[in-house]
Design a protein around this motif. Structure first.
Motif, short mmCIF file in Angstrom:
data_model
loop_
_atom_site.label_atom_id
_atom_site.label_comp_id
_atom_site.label_asym_id
_atom_site.label_seq_id
_atom_site.Cartn_x
_atom_site.Cartn_y
_atom_site.Cartn_z
N UNK A 89 101.92 50.94 45.42
CA UNK A 89 102.34 49.75 44.50
C UNK A 89 103.80 50.06 43.73
N UNK A 90 104.17 51.09 43.94
CA UNK A 90 105.57 51.29 43.44
C UNK A 90 105.61 52.26 42.01
N UNK A 91 104.50 52.68 41.62
CA UNK A 91 104.57 53.55 40.49
C UNK A 91 104.57 55.12 40.76
N UNK A 92 105.84 55.43 41.18
CA UNK A 92 106.04 56.53 41.87
C UNK A 92 105.87 57.73 40.94
N UNK A 93 106.18 57.70 39.70
CA UNK A 93 105.83 58.71 38.75
C UNK A 93 104.34 58.97 38.44
N UNK A 94 103.69 57.92 38.17
CA UNK A 94 102.03 57.80 38.07
C UNK A 94 101.51 58.46 39.38
N UNK A 95 102.07 58.22 40.70
CA UNK A 95 101.58 58.59 42.02
C UNK A 95 101.74 59.95 42.16
N UNK A 96 102.93 60.72 41.57
CA UNK A 96 103.10 62.02 41.57
C UNK A 96 102.30 62.84 40.76
N UNK A 97 102.08 62.24 39.53
CA UNK A 97 101.45 63.11 38.44
C UNK A 97 100.08 63.16 39.09
N UNK A 98 99.42 62.05 39.60
CA UNK A 98 97.95 61.84 40.15
C UNK A 98 98.06 62.77 41.42
N UNK A 99 99.06 62.83 42.27
CA UNK A 99 99.01 63.84 43.25
C UNK A 99 98.84 65.38 42.88
N UNK A 100 99.60 65.53 41.96
CA UNK A 100 99.47 66.94 41.21
C UNK A 100 98.18 67.34 40.86
N UNK A 101 97.57 66.35 40.24
CA UNK A 101 96.36 66.44 39.53
C UNK A 101 95.24 66.75 40.68
N UNK A 102 95.37 65.93 41.81
CA UNK A 102 94.39 65.95 42.86
C UNK A 102 94.69 67.27 43.64
N UNK A 103 95.59 67.84 43.76
CA UNK A 103 95.94 68.99 44.44
C UNK A 103 95.30 70.13 43.68
N UNK A 104 95.60 70.09 42.36
CA UNK A 104 95.06 70.98 41.25
C UNK A 104 93.33 70.92 41.37
N UNK A 105 92.85 69.90 41.54
CA UNK A 105 91.36 69.62 41.62
C UNK A 105 90.72 70.26 42.74
N UNK A 106 91.49 70.14 44.10
CA UNK A 106 91.13 70.88 45.18
C UNK A 106 91.19 72.35 45.30
N UNK A 107 92.43 72.69 44.56
CA UNK A 107 92.55 74.31 44.58
C UNK A 107 91.59 74.80 43.71
N UNK A 108 91.25 74.40 42.54
CA UNK A 108 90.38 74.86 41.44
C UNK A 108 88.96 74.67 41.66
N UNK A 109 88.43 73.49 42.12
CA UNK A 109 86.99 73.09 42.36
C UNK A 109 86.67 73.59 43.70
N UNK A 110 87.26 73.24 44.89
CA UNK A 110 86.69 73.16 46.03
C UNK A 110 87.37 74.76 46.78
#
Length: 79
Positions: free
Chosen positions: A53-74
């Motif tokens: 959708x073009x929201x690059x900063x929000x997507x980057x922050x969400x991606x960082x959060x997603x990777x953190x979730x995967x590392x910490x939970x899974x």
């Protein structure tokens, strides 16, 4: 597959599938719950959608959060 978000999220999703299949065959059963994988899979879709959708900063922050979730939970690798 036109954007970098498409490639990154598909790669993350493929990694989640491999992790799930690997752990579903382990004895004793891993401590993962099915909803952990659902959260990560939906997160991949959201990051891709936000990024396309073009929201690059929000997507980057969400991606960082997603990777953190995967590392910490899974915990793909034993800590």
């Amino acid at each position: 597959m036109n954007t970098v978000y498409d490639w990154v999220t598909v790669a993350l999703f493929a990694g989640l599938v491999v992790l799930f299949l690997h752990r579903s065959d382990q004895e004793p059963a891993p401590r993962d719950a099915m909803w952990h994988y659902l959260v990560a899979a939906v997160g991949c879709g959201l990051v891709n959608w936000i990024g396309n959708a073009g929201y690059h900063l929000a997507a980057t922050l969400a991606l960082i959060g997603l990777v953190a979730f995967i590392i910490l939970v899974l915990r793909p690798r034993p800590l």
